[in-house]
Enzyme design. Sequence first.
Site, PDB file in Angstrom:
ATOM      1  NE  ARG A  87      -3.179  -1.021   3.248  1.00  0.00           N
ATOM      2  CZ  ARG A  87      -3.833  -0.101   4.618  1.00  0.00           C
ATOM      3  NH1 ARG A  87      -5.340  -0.398   3.805  1.00  0.00           N
ATOM      4  NH2 ARG A  87      -3.156  -0.296   5.660  1.00  0.00           N
ATOM      5  CG  ASP A  88       3.723   4.634   1.425  1.00  0.00           C
ATOM      6  OD1 ASP A  88       3.884   4.960   0.219  1.00  0.00           O
ATOM      7  OD2 ASP A  88       4.429   4.647   2.138  1.00  0.00           O
ATOM      8  CB  ILE A  89       4.684   0.453  -3.985  1.00  0.00           C
ATOM      9  CG1 ILE A  89       4.594  -1.381  -3.188  1.00  0.00           C
ATOM     10  CG2 ILE A  89       6.507   0.163  -5.118  1.00  0.00           C
ATOM     11  CD1 ILE A  89       3.315  -2.057  -4.325  1.00  0.00           C
TER      12      ILE A  89
END
Length: 203
Positions: A87-89
């Site tokens: 969710r935070d690539i």
Amino acid sequence: FGDEVDEFRRRFAREVTYQANFIHTNIANIYLCDLNAAQPWFIMDLADGDLQKDIENKTLSPDQKITAIDMVLQGVEYIHEQKYLHRDIKPNNVLRFASTYKVSDFGLVKNLDSAAESEVLTKITTLMGTKKYWAPEVVAAAQYSVESDIYSLGILMEDMDFPENSSIHKVIKKSTERRPLDRYSSVKQVREDFNAAAKEPRE
């Protein structure tokens, strides 16, 4: 500030626990931690840099770009195999140790199998994401999925500035389609097509 401190402590504990449990060559290792201390801490290797800085400094050759992306894809594929979403690539969250890139920053990781993980993101966690890498459905309705992680990977690949005539752009396009159903349904598929495109002769 008590509630905010508690929230940060809870997020820190989740982040460290998840990252420590993901044992893979392309995931940053955590060796030791104390989550109950007054100031919780963890120990990991000191990174030599990150993908964002390497992109900005234009230090990567075409072959190094391909290798870096393959490493990131391997790391995220493993995370998905364990039934989690990152969710935070983004490039800042890909650390470099010598010539090996490893996915890091598990603060927004979500367990797909656990009802306990159905919590709504608070302002604290939301502000830690980066809108550029969010899929349209995340921006519109905070709908996270394997496909939203794949969208983020597509934008990360786009950041690498591959030659316009490269077949890799077809992989980027499919990864970043507006509708989730039009994207790849697994990172394994992305990786297979990416590596096939990378092997095509360069003009």
